[in-house]
Scaffold this active site. Structure first.
Site, short mmCIF file in Angstrom:
data_model
loop_
_atom_site.label_atom_id
_atom_site.label_comp_id
_atom_site.label_asym_id
_atom_site.label_seq_id
_atom_site.Cartn_x
_atom_site.Cartn_y
_atom_site.Cartn_z
N ASN A 3 0.78 -1.31 0.11
CA ASN A 3 0.02 -0.61 0.42
C ASN A 3 1.16 1.06 0.08
O ASN A 3 0.97 1.80 1.35
CB ASN A 3 -0.98 -0.09 1.26
CG ASN A 3 -1.65 1.11 1.42
OD1 ASN A 3 -2.62 1.05 -0.25
ND2 ASN A 3 -3.29 0.47 2.08
N HIS B 233 -8.58 1.87 9.71
CA HIS B 233 -9.11 0.72 9.19
C HIS B 233 -10.47 0.38 9.69
O HIS B 233 -11.39 -0.38 9.60
CB HIS B 233 -8.46 -0.17 8.84
CG HIS B 233 -7.17 -0.23 7.93
ND1 HIS B 233 -6.10 0.13 8.35
CD2 HIS B 233 -7.62 -1.09 7.15
CE1 HIS B 233 -5.39 0.31 7.25
NE2 HIS B 233 -6.05 -1.09 6.74
#
Length: 399
Positions: A248, A283
């Site tokens: 990422n 998240h």
């Protein structure tokens, strides 16, 4: 050349609070939408512009355009167009407003290659997709939620986290490669190779724009700015900290730029813990995210202390063997942490970790204690070990 308008589903996506692109339990859930990250980055870019303008006013003359600096403050319409741009709206990658603006103002978009870079980037995705389907079928995650799983022998329980993390990686590899290909197809994030662009941040060297289509066509371009995953690096890098940097990648740049640097601590490990805490919150609120992310600083500390104390004392052959063992343990650490990330709940995560006797936590604590007890060797070795294992704040600023 792309457009600043949004995709047809843009009205479904909220800018704040952090939004999830898919359901949290969907097999292709890719985590939080990047809308808030875009706005945080834009606010920082506007602040940099104001600071540069104040310096120009104080000095009495303008220094001209600086690398990565905005030409002016975006209007509300421009801000919304950036936030809802169809490129990356569902799965990323993260991109700065400067990158978005460079895309819109590309002087000769027809000279920017897209087909060949897209094919080069896309070719492994079908293989990764097949591997995901195969591994998730043979080793379904739901098996870990059943009582019968914990009747299996310890080696079987330990092994199971390996294919679970393998399936997890293959899923994200496919999704992020597809997201990158979407950017490449639109010519988004293309810069001359000479600009030495970095994932998320964009060019690091100033390159004058081409003055003609022929000059633009003669340039060599890359799409490093929107590169979000280095599959080989993720799988085969040696250290835990390196694995973080290859995964990422655009969001890692964002975290380093806006979270790590502002952390209320000076220690690398404590700053990493602060960054992982914010990343877990980003998240969602599932306890598994926090258990997994907050295990990373412990692994980083253990990795740094033990390698600093021992690796420099070994010969070339011993260091090579050390790196192979280090790589193996790095992969097992990520296997272990992945279980919290996919099981999500506190009870199920702790139940699995307890069934393997919290092996990674215990191993990391032992390595940390051993590294501290042995010290970091002689000054010269200490310097070498630090260069090999420490991601110093200065290095982080460069990256």
């Amino acid at each position: 050349m792309g457009s600043s308008s949004c995709g047809p589903g843009a009205h479904l996506v909220h800018l704040w609070p952090p939004h999830f692109a898919f359901s949290g339990h969907h097999p292709w859930d890719l985590g939080p939408h990047s809308g808030p990250a875009l706005l945080v980055s834009l606010a920082s870019e506007v602040q940099d512009l104001h600071l540069a303008q104040r310096k120009d006013m104080a000095s009495g003359f303008s220094k001209g355009p600086s690398l990565g600096l905005l030409p002016d403050v975006p209007s509300l319409t421009e801000t919304l167009s950036y936030s809802y741009c169809y490129v990356g709206i569902m799965t990323g990658p993260f991109f700065r407003y400067r990158t978005y603006l460079d895309w819109l103002e590309q002087p000769f978009p027809g000279a920017v290659p897209s087909l060949r870079p897209l094919l080069r980037r896309a070719w492994p995705a079908p293989l990764f997709g097949l591997l995901f389907l195969l591994s998730s079928h043979l080793f379904p995650l739901e098996a870990v939620r059943e009582d019968a799983f914990y009747a299996r022998p310890l080696p079987a329980r330990l092994f199971y986290m390996i294919p679970v993390f393998f399936a997890f990686r293959m899923r994200f590899y496919v999704a992020w490669i597809a997201a990158e290909c979407g950017c490449i197809a639109a010519g988004f994030g293309a810069y001359p190779v000479a600009a030495k662009a970095r994932a998320g941040g964009g060019p690091t060297l100033q390159c004058p724009p081409p003055s003609s289509p022929e000059e633009a066509a003669a340039l060599e371009y890359d799409y490093e700015t929107i590169r979000n995953i280095d599959c080989y690096g993720t799988d085969f890098c040696v250290r835990v900290r390196e694995g973080m940097r290859y995964w990422n990648m655009t969001v890692q740049w964002w975290l380093a730029q806006y979270v790590y640097k502002s952390a209320p601590a000076r220690s690398y490990v404590l700053r990493s813990a602060w960054t992982m805490l914010l990343s877990a919150y980003w998240h969602g609120l599932h306890p598994g995210y926090y258990l997994s992310f907050l295990t990373i600083p412990l692994c980083l500390a253990a990795e740094f202390q033990l390698e600093s104390a021992l690796r420099g004392r070994l010969g070339p052959g011993g260091q090579k063997a050390w790196d192979w063992v280090h790589w193996f343990l790095k992969m097992r650490a990520y296997d272990y942490m992945c279980m919290g990330f996919v099981l999500l709940s506190l009870g199920q995560t702790l139940r699995y970790w307890a069934s393997v006797y919290f092996c990674i936590h215990i191993l990391a604590l032992v390595a940390l204690g051993l590294g501290v007890a042995l010290g970091r060797g002689s000054p010269s070795r200490r310097k070498t070990g630090s260069q090999a294992t420490s991601l110093a704040p200065e290095k982080l600023r460069e990256e």
